[in-house]
Every structure is written in C-alpha cells, then in structure tokens.
Motif scaffolding. Structure first.
Motif, short mmCIF file in Angstrom:
data_model
loop_
_atom_site.label_atom_id
_atom_site.label_comp_id
_atom_site.label_asym_id
_atom_site.label_seq_id
_atom_site.Cartn_x
_atom_site.Cartn_y
_atom_site.Cartn_z
N LEU A 1 39.18 23.82 63.24
CA LEU A 1 38.75 25.14 62.77
C LEU A 1 39.77 26.18 63.22
O LEU A 1 40.31 26.08 64.33
N GLN A 2 40.05 27.16 62.36
CA GLN A 2 40.97 28.23 62.73
C GLN A 2 40.58 29.51 61.99
O GLN A 2 40.05 29.46 60.88
N PHE A 3 40.84 30.65 62.65
CA PHE A 3 40.53 31.96 62.08
C PHE A 3 41.79 32.82 62.07
O PHE A 3 42.60 32.76 63.00
N THR A 4 41.90 33.67 61.05
CA THR A 4 43.00 34.65 61.02
C THR A 4 42.73 35.77 62.01
O THR A 4 43.64 36.25 62.68
N ALA A 5 41.46 36.20 62.10
CA ALA A 5 41.09 37.29 63.00
C ALA A 5 39.70 37.05 63.57
O ALA A 5 38.88 36.34 62.98
N LEU A 6 39.46 37.65 64.73
CA LEU A 6 38.16 37.54 65.40
C LEU A 6 37.64 38.93 65.75
O LEU A 6 38.33 39.72 66.41
N LEU A 7 36.42 39.24 65.29
CA LEU A 7 35.68 40.43 65.73
C LEU A 7 34.68 39.95 66.77
O LEU A 7 33.68 39.30 66.43
N ASP A 8 34.95 40.25 68.02
CA ASP A 8 34.14 39.74 69.13
C ASP A 8 33.15 40.80 69.58
O ASP A 8 33.51 41.79 70.20
N ARG A 9 31.87 40.58 69.27
CA ARG A 9 30.80 41.47 69.72
C ARG A 9 29.83 40.71 70.62
O ARG A 9 28.65 41.04 70.67
N ALA A 10 30.36 39.70 71.30
CA ALA A 10 29.47 38.82 72.08
C ALA A 10 29.92 38.59 73.51
O ALA A 10 29.09 38.54 74.42
N SER A 11 31.22 38.42 73.75
CA SER A 11 31.67 37.94 75.06
C SER A 11 31.41 38.92 76.19
O SER A 11 31.35 38.53 77.35
N ASP A 12 31.22 40.21 75.85
CA ASP A 12 30.88 41.18 76.90
C ASP A 12 29.43 41.04 77.35
O ASP A 12 29.05 41.53 78.41
N GLU A 13 28.63 40.33 76.55
CA GLU A 13 27.21 40.13 76.86
C GLU A 13 26.90 38.69 77.29
O GLU A 13 25.93 38.45 78.01
#
Length: 299
Positions: free
Chosen positions: A53-65
């Motif tokens: 699996l691979q992504f061009t971009a990541l919007l991370d709205r989780a790791s801070d929680e």
C-alpha cells in the motif's frame, strides 16, 4: 502495490462529515482516497510495512490523539509521501510561549504578556500586583499548549491566586498571563476574526469569541472596512511556520490596531455550520477542501 492519492487518518466522530466531503470532492475529480480509522490502523501499518500500500499524501488527524497512528507517518515519510503538517513542523508552532517570543521578534502586534514556567519547574509565582496593574484587570490566563477551543483559558481573571491555582491544576504547563483585548464592532459584529490558512490561501471569517459563532467575511467587507491587514498577518504567519494549514485569531480594536490573539491552531475543528451552530461555514470547509485538492494535484 496499491496506490492512493490521499490517505486520511482520524479518530474523532465529528470528523465524519468533513471527511465525507473530502472523499466526494476528490473522487468526483478522479483522485483516490483511503480512510485510516482505529479499527483498521494496525492492518494499514502491516500493509505499508509489506509494501502492499502507498499514498501520495497523508492528512493526519489522528496521531495527536492516538499513538497507534504514529508509525503510519513515520513509514510514509521514508517513502517520500507528502505529509500534510508534519509533526516536526507542528511541534515548533503549537507552544504559545515559544511562538510568542518568535512573533515578538518578527514585530507582530501582541497583547502585553508575562510567560510563566511550569509549576513543576518552579513553583514560585514570580509576578506581583504591580505586574498585574501593567497588563490591566481583568486579564487572561492561558496554558501554553493545551488550550484548544479555549480549554483551560480563564478570560476574566483578577488575582494572583487564580494564576497559581491554574498552574497547580496543570503543573506541567507553562502559562501566558495576557492583557485582555477588547474588539470594536463592525457591521453589528465583534471585530474578532478567525483566519484559516489553507494551502497558500487565506480564508477569512468573523468568529465571535464569546459565542464561538462563525460568519462569512466577504472581500467587499474587507475592502470597505480596511481589513486587508488580516490577510497580510496570516500570510506572514504562514511564512514563519511553513505549515500547510492552520487557523489563527486576530482582534481589531477601536483605534484600528490588529492584535494577534491565538497564534497557531494546527488541527482545525471542521464541523459544518449546517449541522452544528458553532461549526465552520460550509462554504469555508468546501474552499479548504478545494485548496487541498489542488495542492495534492500538484505533487
């Protein structure tokens, strides 16, 4: 290896409407999205580790929680994936005590402020009544880190005892003791603004600091009320922080001075106004998604 244009990691239930809009927009224009949630985060980590699996971009709205999401960004960073607001940039901007000094150096207009060390570091309250007279009463008591949505902020403090109580309640926090800024009124609204920086674009809004209600701020109002400085201040913040997106708060006083109040918030609450009275106007959310789409399209 399966490739997706944008991965979105999230844990908050109120993010669903925002994320559904992102998926609808991106997929309509031919980009592939992938959702990472608490129920599949470990599977995603395994797929990434095994290069399936691979992504061009990541919007991370989780790791801070939720720390279980942290490996995702770490793996993707090594794979040259574009991380939106990477942690190493965010951590330099969200500490209000650090940012306050940096903003002073860059000549931003800020409230008069005293910065106090954490109670654990030094229990002594090195402020006097004379210091409080300098910033005026009532004044603001604000945690340096954990004050999102006004949490932990005391807006009408008047005593040294209140400061010390706040420090003891959150003994690991530094605190900002600040002058209270009183905004003028424009078009029947408090001249308190929340500006959203979204991938090289400033999206301006009125934001009532007492009611926490958003209203659209139009280009016509900006011109008629001479509010262009709002845009300039936000762009300067973006140049300093190098973040893809954030929100900031600015108040305009009766003598037409623009005070930067709440410096940088990197995780914006994107609940929709059509569903929540204190939500972000749908038009603003859609503009944010559009700007993110064009950013990822350019990668």
């Amino acid at each position: 290896m399966e490739q997706f244009d944008l991965a979105i990691s999230f844990t908050w239930e109120y993010d669903y409407d925002f994320i559904e809009l992102i998926e609808d927009y991106f997929q309509y224009y031919g980009l592939k999205t992938y959702l990472i949630k608490p129920d599949n985060v470990h599977d995603v980590i395994n797929l990434l580790q095994n290069k399936k699996l691979q992504f061009t971009a990541l919007l991370d709205r989780a790791s801070d929680e939720d720390v279980s999401f942290i490996p995702i960004a770490q793996i993707l960073k090594r794979r040259k994936c574009y991380i939106i607001n990477p942690y190493q940039k965010v951590i330099k901007t969200i500490d209000k005590a650090i940012m306050h000094n940096k903003l002073l150096e860059n000549k931003f207009k800020l409230p008069k402020t005293y910065i106090l060390s954490s109670f654990k570091e030094d229990y002594r309250l090195l402020l006097t009544e004379k210091d409080l007279d300098h910033i005026g009463k009532p004044f603001i008591i604000k945690p340096s880190l954990y004050s999102g949505g006004g949490e932990g902020v005391i807006k009408n403090a008047t005593t040294l005892e209140e400061i010390q109580q706040s420090r003891m309640k959150s003994p690991d926090e530094k605190f900002l003791i600040q002058e209270k800024i009183y905004p003028r009124t424009i078009s029947g609204k408090r001249a308190w603004f929340r500006l959203i920086w979204a991938f090289d674009t400033v999206i301006p809004t009125f934001w009532d600091d007492q009611l926490h209600i958003y209203n659209i701020l139009t280009a016509k109002e900006i011109k008629q009320k001479h509010l262009q400085q709002l845009m300039k201040i936000t762009k300067r913040l973006a140049q300093i922080t190098k973040l893809d997106y954030f929100s900031t708060e600015i108040a305009l006083t009766k003598d037409h001075k623009f005070y930067l109040i709440d410096y940088i918030n990197d995780q914006i609450d994107m609940r929709l106004k059509s569903k929540h009275i204190d939500g972000v106007p749908d038009k603003v959310v859609n503009k944010f998604i559009e700007r993110m789409y064009y950013k990822i399209l350019s990668l």
